[in-house]
Design a protein around this motif. Sequence first.
Motif, mmCIF file in Angstrom:
data_model
loop_
_atom_site.group_PDB
_atom_site.id
_atom_site.type_symbol
_atom_site.label_atom_id
_atom_site.label_comp_id
_atom_site.label_asym_id
_atom_site.label_seq_id
_atom_site.Cartn_x
_atom_site.Cartn_y
_atom_site.Cartn_z
ATOM 1 N N ASP A 1 6.751 7.556 5.721
ATOM 2 C CA ASP A 1 5.670 8.622 5.244
ATOM 3 C C ASP A 1 5.959 8.656 3.742
ATOM 4 O OD1 ASP A 1 3.679 10.474 4.779
ATOM 5 O OD2 ASP A 1 4.244 11.547 6.439
ATOM 6 N N ILE A 2 5.128 8.573 2.834
ATOM 7 C CA ILE A 2 5.405 8.884 1.169
ATOM 8 C C ILE A 2 4.495 9.774 0.799
ATOM 9 C CG2 ILE A 2 5.884 7.721 -0.932
ATOM 10 C CD1 ILE A 2 6.605 5.232 0.689
ATOM 11 N N ASP A 3 4.610 10.644 0.432
ATOM 12 C CA ASP A 3 3.684 11.592 -0.219
ATOM 13 C C ASP A 3 2.364 11.228 -1.028
ATOM 14 O OD1 ASP A 3 5.226 13.714 0.859
ATOM 15 O OD2 ASP A 3 6.006 14.465 -1.228
ATOM 16 N N SER A 4 2.549 10.063 -1.954
ATOM 17 C CA SER A 4 1.588 9.439 -2.540
ATOM 18 C C SER A 4 1.839 8.166 -3.172
ATOM 19 C CB SER A 4 1.255 10.554 -3.669
ATOM 20 O OG SER A 4 2.259 10.360 -4.872
ATOM 21 N N VAL A 5 0.913 7.437 -3.557
ATOM 22 C CA VAL A 5 1.136 6.109 -4.302
ATOM 23 C C VAL A 5 2.016 6.224 -5.632
ATOM 24 C CG1 VAL A 5 0.099 4.182 -5.495
ATOM 25 C CG2 VAL A 5 -0.883 5.061 -3.550
ATOM 26 N N GLU A 6 1.870 7.441 -6.353
ATOM 27 C CA GLU A 6 2.636 7.900 -7.524
ATOM 28 C C GLU A 6 4.041 7.986 -7.029
ATOM 29 O OE1 GLU A 6 1.555 10.338 -11.057
ATOM 30 O OE2 GLU A 6 1.413 11.476 -9.135
ATOM 31 N N VAL A 7 4.275 8.379 -5.932
ATOM 32 C CA VAL A 7 5.927 8.943 -5.543
ATOM 33 C C VAL A 7 6.394 7.581 -5.095
ATOM 34 C CG1 VAL A 7 7.165 10.120 -3.617
ATOM 35 C CG2 VAL A 7 5.215 11.550 -4.822
ATOM 36 N N ARG A 8 5.687 6.875 -4.266
ATOM 37 C CA ARG A 8 6.125 5.651 -3.685
ATOM 38 C C ARG A 8 6.542 4.683 -5.007
ATOM 39 N NH1 ARG A 8 2.158 0.960 -1.919
ATOM 40 N NH2 ARG A 8 1.781 1.294 -4.214
ATOM 41 N N ASP A 9 5.890 4.602 -5.965
ATOM 42 C CA ASP A 9 6.045 3.678 -7.103
ATOM 43 C C ASP A 9 7.078 4.192 -7.936
ATOM 44 O OD1 ASP A 9 3.963 2.212 -6.191
ATOM 45 O OD2 ASP A 9 2.391 2.569 -7.913
ATOM 46 N N ARG A 10 7.562 5.398 -7.814
ATOM 47 C CA ARG A 10 8.328 5.968 -8.785
ATOM 48 C C ARG A 10 9.840 5.107 -8.288
ATOM 49 N NH1 ARG A 10 10.484 12.071 -7.624
ATOM 50 N NH2 ARG A 10 12.354 11.949 -8.868
ATOM 51 N N PHE A 11 9.937 4.973 -7.037
ATOM 52 C CA PHE A 11 10.940 4.506 -6.544
ATOM 53 C C PHE A 11 11.077 2.885 -6.274
ATOM 54 C CE2 PHE A 11 11.808 8.782 -5.766
ATOM 55 C CZ PHE A 11 13.072 9.065 -6.550
ATOM 56 N N ALA A 12 9.817 2.643 -5.810
ATOM 57 C CA ALA A 12 9.487 0.994 -5.481
ATOM 58 C C ALA A 12 8.513 0.385 -6.227
ATOM 59 C CB ALA A 12 9.469 1.099 -4.119
ATOM 60 N N PRO A 13 8.634 0.460 -7.731
ATOM 61 C CA PRO A 13 7.465 0.095 -8.579
ATOM 62 C C PRO A 13 6.692 -1.307 -8.215
ATOM 63 C CG PRO A 13 9.631 -0.404 -9.760
ATOM 64 C CD PRO A 13 9.825 0.142 -8.136
ATOM 65 N N ALA A 14 7.120 -2.051 -7.382
ATOM 66 C CA ALA A 14 6.527 -3.172 -6.980
ATOM 67 C C ALA A 14 7.067 -3.531 -5.673
ATOM 68 C CB ALA A 14 6.522 -4.460 -7.998
ATOM 69 N N PRO A 15 6.503 -4.740 -4.817
ATOM 70 C CA PRO A 15 7.178 -5.012 -3.569
ATOM 71 C C PRO A 15 8.587 -5.394 -4.010
ATOM 72 C CG PRO A 15 4.898 -5.781 -3.624
ATOM 73 C CD PRO A 15 5.236 -5.312 -5.048
ATOM 74 N N ASN A 16 9.475 -4.945 -2.936
ATOM 75 C CA ASN A 16 11.042 -5.469 -2.976
ATOM 76 C C ASN A 16 11.467 -5.543 -4.469
ATOM 77 O OD1 ASN A 16 10.673 -6.076 -0.216
ATOM 78 N ND2 ASN A 16 9.735 -7.802 -0.704
ATOM 79 N N GLN A 17 11.207 -4.269 -5.178
ATOM 80 C CA GLN A 17 11.668 -4.179 -6.380
ATOM 81 C C GLN A 17 12.207 -2.768 -6.687
ATOM 82 O OE1 GLN A 17 8.978 -4.100 -9.779
ATOM 83 N NE2 GLN A 17 10.296 -5.497 -11.173
ATOM 84 N N TYR B 1 14.709 9.188 -0.525
ATOM 85 C CA TYR B 1 14.045 9.449 -1.782
ATOM 86 C C TYR B 1 13.158 11.085 -1.834
ATOM 87 C CZ TYR B 1 14.930 4.524 -2.635
ATOM 88 O OH TYR B 1 15.851 3.396 -2.956
ATOM 89 N N PRO B 2 13.283 11.673 -2.927
ATOM 90 C CA PRO B 2 12.343 12.650 -2.814
ATOM 91 C C PRO B 2 10.627 12.315 -2.468
ATOM 92 C CG PRO B 2 13.774 12.689 -4.612
ATOM 93 C CD PRO B 2 13.807 11.334 -4.019
ATOM 94 N N GLY B 3 10.131 13.135 -1.430
ATOM 95 C CA GLY B 3 8.658 12.747 -1.404
ATOM 96 C C GLY B 3 8.492 11.567 -0.267
ATOM 97 N N TRP B 4 9.819 11.205 0.307
ATOM 98 C CA TRP B 4 9.827 9.955 1.532
ATOM 99 C C TRP B 4 10.113 10.722 2.619
ATOM 100 C CZ3 TRP B 4 10.216 4.437 0.193
ATOM 101 C CH2 TRP B 4 9.752 4.071 -1.087
ATOM 102 N N SER B 5 9.859 10.207 3.783
ATOM 103 C CA SER B 5 10.520 10.747 5.214
ATOM 104 C C SER B 5 10.109 9.410 6.140
ATOM 105 C CB SER B 5 9.762 12.025 5.687
ATOM 106 O OG SER B 5 8.585 11.858 6.084
ATOM 107 N N PHE B 6 10.718 9.384 7.002
ATOM 108 C CA PHE B 6 10.692 8.291 8.193
ATOM 109 C C PHE B 6 10.507 8.792 9.375
ATOM 110 C CE2 PHE B 6 15.216 8.614 8.684
ATOM 111 C CZ PHE B 6 15.562 7.943 9.941
ATOM 112 N N ARG B 7 10.019 8.173 10.494
ATOM 113 C CA ARG B 7 10.009 8.305 11.686
ATOM 114 C C ARG B 7 10.289 6.795 12.462
ATOM 115 N NH1 ARG B 7 9.036 12.425 9.904
ATOM 116 N NH2 ARG B 7 7.561 13.915 10.468
ATOM 117 N N LEU B 8 11.309 6.878 13.439
ATOM 118 C CA LEU B 8 11.491 5.510 14.357
ATOM 119 C C LEU B 8 10.500 5.691 15.405
ATOM 120 C CD1 LEU B 8 13.181 2.841 14.827
ATOM 121 C CD2 LEU B 8 14.579 4.632 16.251
ATOM 122 N N LEU B 9 9.706 4.363 15.667
ATOM 123 C CA LEU B 9 8.672 4.179 16.518
ATOM 124 C C LEU B 9 9.201 2.852 17.541
ATOM 125 C CD1 LEU B 9 5.538 4.446 14.457
ATOM 126 C CD2 LEU B 9 6.616 6.298 15.564
#
Length: 128
Positions: free
Chosen positions: A67-83, A43-51
């Motif tokens: 790592d997500i740019d902002s709450v707004e960007v997170r909620d754009r693709f995941a508006p609620a937990p597991n949704q 998703y745009p504005g999302w990246s990840f690291r494997l630890l």
Amino acid sequence: MASERNVLMTRVFGMHEIELNPGVNEEDFEDFVLNEVAKAPFYPGWSFRLLKGDRGVRKGKYLMLIDIDSVEVRDRFAPAPNQSNEETDRFLEEHKETLDPIFQKWATFSSTDLGANLNYTDYLVLND
């Protein structure tokens, strides 16, 4: 107290605990994530690291740090937990040919479903 606007612009770290299937070779899993998953569209504005845990209670265990740019960007693709939502579904459909084989191969390494992972926590960055 932070304003709603400040919270929406706050960076988010999603911490997803990964459990490998029995018998999985850790080097094969790491190679898969670093060389295949890392090249997949995200998703745009999302990246990840494997630890991988080095000390403590999860020593030797894996964690996906999203790592997500902002709450707004997170909620754009995941508006609620597991949704998901229409935009999420559209993104997944547009990248189906690339993502489906990765999801299938992921399942051979881990039963952890990152899209519906119950072992996760989203953390807001408070001191950026």
